[in-house]
Design an enzyme around this catalytic site. Structure first.
Site, PDB file in Angstrom:
ATOM      1  N   GLY A  40       0.834  -1.210   0.000  1.00  0.00           N
ATOM      2  CA  GLY A  40       0.000   0.000   0.000  1.00  0.00           C
ATOM      3  C   GLY A  40       0.862   1.251   0.000  1.00  0.00           C
ATOM      4  O   GLY A  40       0.637   2.181  -0.787  1.00  0.00           O
ATOM      5  N   HIS A  41       1.893   1.253   0.879  1.00  0.00           N
ATOM      6  CA  HIS A  41       2.808   2.406   0.908  1.00  0.00           C
ATOM      7  C   HIS A  41       3.559   2.516  -0.421  1.00  0.00           C
ATOM      8  O   HIS A  41       3.785   3.613  -0.932  1.00  0.00           O
ATOM      9  CB  HIS A  41       3.839   2.251   2.032  1.00  0.00           C
ATOM     10  CG  HIS A  41       3.246   2.238   3.403  1.00  0.00           C
ATOM     11  ND1 HIS A  41       3.216   1.122   4.191  1.00  0.00           N
ATOM     12  CD2 HIS A  41       2.662   3.230   4.132  1.00  0.00           C
ATOM     13  CE1 HIS A  41       2.649   1.413   5.347  1.00  0.00           C
ATOM     14  NE2 HIS A  41       2.294   2.672   5.339  1.00  0.00           N
ATOM     15  N   GLN A  65      -0.398  10.570  18.399  1.00  0.00           N
ATOM     16  CA  GLN A  65      -1.672  10.089  17.858  1.00  0.00           C
ATOM     17  C   GLN A  65      -2.107   8.767  18.481  1.00  0.00           C
ATOM     18  O   GLN A  65      -3.129   8.203  18.105  1.00  0.00           O
ATOM     19  CB  GLN A  65      -1.626  10.001  16.336  1.00  0.00           C
ATOM     20  CG  GLN A  65      -0.728   8.921  15.759  1.00  0.00           C
ATOM     21  CD  GLN A  65      -0.603   9.069  14.259  1.00  0.00           C
ATOM     22  OE1 GLN A  65       0.083   9.956  13.754  1.00  0.00           O
ATOM     23  NE2 GLN A  65      -1.268   8.208  13.498  1.00  0.00           N
ATOM     24  N   GLY A 151      -3.505   7.424   1.893  1.00  0.00           N
ATOM     25  CA  GLY A 151      -4.371   6.316   1.460  1.00  0.00           C
ATOM     26  C   GLY A 151      -5.837   6.600   1.770  1.00  0.00           C
ATOM     27  O   GLY A 151      -6.169   7.198   2.797  1.00  0.00           O
ATOM     28  N   LYS A 153      -7.877   4.376   2.567  1.00  0.00           N
ATOM     29  CA  LYS A 153      -8.350   3.466   3.620  1.00  0.00           C
ATOM     30  C   LYS A 153      -8.606   4.232   4.913  1.00  0.00           C
ATOM     31  O   LYS A 153      -9.565   3.978   5.612  1.00  0.00           O
ATOM     32  CB  LYS A 153      -7.353   2.339   3.864  1.00  0.00           C
ATOM     33  CG  LYS A 153      -7.939   1.264   4.790  1.00  0.00           C
ATOM     34  CD  LYS A 153      -7.024   0.097   4.950  1.00  0.00           C
ATOM     35  CE  LYS A 153      -5.932   0.379   5.939  1.00  0.00           C
ATOM     36  NZ  LYS A 153      -6.429   0.579   7.320  1.00  0.00           N
ATOM     37  N   SER A 189      -2.773  -3.260   5.666  1.00  0.00           N
ATOM     38  CA  SER A 189      -2.578  -2.381   6.816  1.00  0.00           C
ATOM     39  C   SER A 189      -1.379  -2.897   7.599  1.00  0.00           C
ATOM     40  O   SER A 189      -1.182  -4.114   7.709  1.00  0.00           O
ATOM     41  CB  SER A 189      -3.834  -2.424   7.704  1.00  0.00           C
ATOM     42  OG  SER A 189      -3.519  -1.960   9.004  1.00  0.00           O
ATOM     43  N   SER A 190      -0.601  -1.962   8.163  1.00  0.00           N
ATOM     44  CA  SER A 190       0.558  -2.388   8.963  1.00  0.00           C
ATOM     45  C   SER A 190       0.097  -3.198  10.167  1.00  0.00           C
ATOM     46  O   SER A 190       0.837  -4.025  10.691  1.00  0.00           O
ATOM     47  CB  SER A 190       1.342  -1.170   9.452  1.00  0.00           C
ATOM     48  OG  SER A 190       1.748  -0.401   8.349  1.00  0.00           O
ATOM     49  N   ARG A 191      -1.143  -2.964  10.631  1.00  0.00           N
ATOM     50  CA  ARG A 191      -1.630  -3.670  11.828  1.00  0.00           C
ATOM     51  C   ARG A 191      -2.122  -5.079  11.518  1.00  0.00           C
ATOM     52  O   ARG A 191      -2.456  -5.827  12.440  1.00  0.00           O
ATOM     53  CB  ARG A 191      -2.733  -2.849  12.504  1.00  0.00           C
ATOM     54  CG  ARG A 191      -2.196  -1.603  13.213  1.00  0.00           C
ATOM     55  CD  ARG A 191      -3.244  -0.967  14.112  1.00  0.00           C
ATOM     56  NE  ARG A 191      -2.692   0.031  15.000  1.00  0.00           N
ATOM     57  CZ  ARG A 191      -2.777   1.355  14.807  1.00  0.00           C
ATOM     58  NH1 ARG A 191      -3.362   1.844  13.734  1.00  0.00           N
ATOM     59  NH2 ARG A 191      -2.240   2.195  15.678  1.00  0.00           N
TER      60      ARG A 191
HETATM   61  O1  PAF Z   1      -1.490   7.164   8.276  1.00  0.00           O
HETATM   62  C1  PAF Z   1      -0.402   7.204   8.904  1.00  0.00           C
HETATM   63  O2  PAF Z   1       0.487   6.377   8.697  1.00  0.00           O
HETATM   64  C2  PAF Z   1      -0.211   8.282   9.953  1.00  0.00           C
HETATM   65  O3  PAF Z   1      -1.405   8.599  10.591  1.00  0.00           O
HETATM   66  C3  PAF Z   1       0.475   9.547   9.399  1.00  0.00           C
HETATM   67  C4  PAF Z   1      -0.382  10.232   8.350  1.00  0.00           C
HETATM   68  C5  PAF Z   1       1.814   9.185   8.797  1.00  0.00           C
HETATM   69  C6  PAF Z   1       0.699  10.551  10.530  1.00  0.00           C
HETATM   70  O4  PAF Z   1       1.487  10.017  11.542  1.00  0.00           O
END
Ligand code: PAF
Length: 280
Positions: A40-41, A65, A151, A153, A189-191
């Site tokens: 995705g990245h 966050q 993204g 998502k 997703s990374s998770r």
């Molecule tokens: O979506 C993310 O990976 C994060 O919320 C971001 C936009 C890099 C901010 O830390």
């Protein structure tokens, strides 16, 4: 590829790079990430490369966050693999700061909007979007990109960032990028690494519920209540946080309007909060 951790050094580097020898302005594409990079990245990076002269990727697990008790300490970290992925993908600069490079003791910070920042994901994660907006604002000031890539998502995050850019009259184009999926439909997703094999099976209910919504739309069923009810049935027995039909201004709507709607779902699988959505 250059790796820079100091924000002022990056600012200077970008300043020097964005004018060529004839004084011509070069465009910068920026992909902010929290690392643990996946396909995705890579699709965000590819898009940034197609559209810009220089590509900057940031890798920073932003502490502000995460709420107390969330997965800040266990968030997947793959620094060396991430740098290799950036190198293979043709990234020019990786911005790799430490928390103390970004934050100090007594901070100026941004507040997410009182309504749109505290619904949906913001209901179960109050304050999460304050951290997201603050760090994105900082990153955009450090990199000064022409375009920044996010993204679809994380639809609420994308919406709030677009709102911030508009409300703060910022000079950057926010480019939304489609969600990538595994062949069985699971949104990348990374998770996802937190999911056991059986939880991964359960997680497929999210994309299946969106698939069902799509099927209903093809049968000319546009009523949001009917669609979300059927989706909730499909998601059973998952713990569903929300299933909603919104317009592109992130307001609840009663009927899907093709070209101006997004259907979002969030559910918890094991201990993992998963998001998915379709843009219509
Ligand atoms: O979506 C993310 O990976 C994060 O919320 C971001 C936009 C890099 C901010 O830390």
């Amino acid at each position: 590829m250059k790796i820079i951790s100091n924000p002022l050094e990056l600012k200077q580097y970008v300043k020097n790079k964005t004018r060529d020898s004839l004084g011509e302005q070069k465009s910068i594409g920026f992909v902010p990430t929290m690392g643990a990079l996946h396909e995705g990245h890579i699709s965000l990076i590819k898009k940034a490369k197609e559209q810009n002269d220089i590509v900057v990727v940031s890798i920073f697990v932003n502490p502000t966050q995460f709420l107390a008790g969330e997965d800040l300490d266990t968030y997947p970290k793959k620094d060396e693999a991430d740098k290799k992925i950036c190198e293979f993908s043709g990234v020019d600069v990786v911005f790799f700061p430490r928390a103390e490079d970004i934050y100090s003791e007594d901070e100026v910070s941004l507040l997410a909007p009182k309504v749109r920042g505290y619904v949906l994901e913001g209901t179960s994660r109050p304050g999460h979007f304050n951290g997201v907006l603050t760090v994105v604002m900082k990153l955009l000031h450090i990199v000064s990109p022409t375009r920044a890539y996010f993204g679809k998502k994380d639809a609420q995050q994308l919406h709030l960032i677009m709102l911030m850019v508009q409300q703060f009259f910022m000079d950057v184009e926010i480019v939304p990028v489609d969600t990538l999926r595994e062949s069985d439909g699971l949104a990348l997703s990374s998770r996802n690494v937190y999911l056991s094999p059986s939880q991964r099976e359960e997680a497929l209910k999210l994309s299946a519920s969106l698939h069902l919504a799509h099927k209903m739309l093809r049968q000319n069923i546009f009523d949001a209540n009917i669609i979300t009810h059927k989706m909730r049935e499909c998601l059973k027995p998952l713990e569903v946080e929300y299933v909603v039909v919104l317009n592109r201004d992130f307001e609840l709507i009663e009927k899907v309007e093709i070209g101006n709607s997004v259907i979002l779902v969030e559910a918890i699988v094991g201990k993992t909060r998963l998001l998915d959505n379709i843009w219509l």
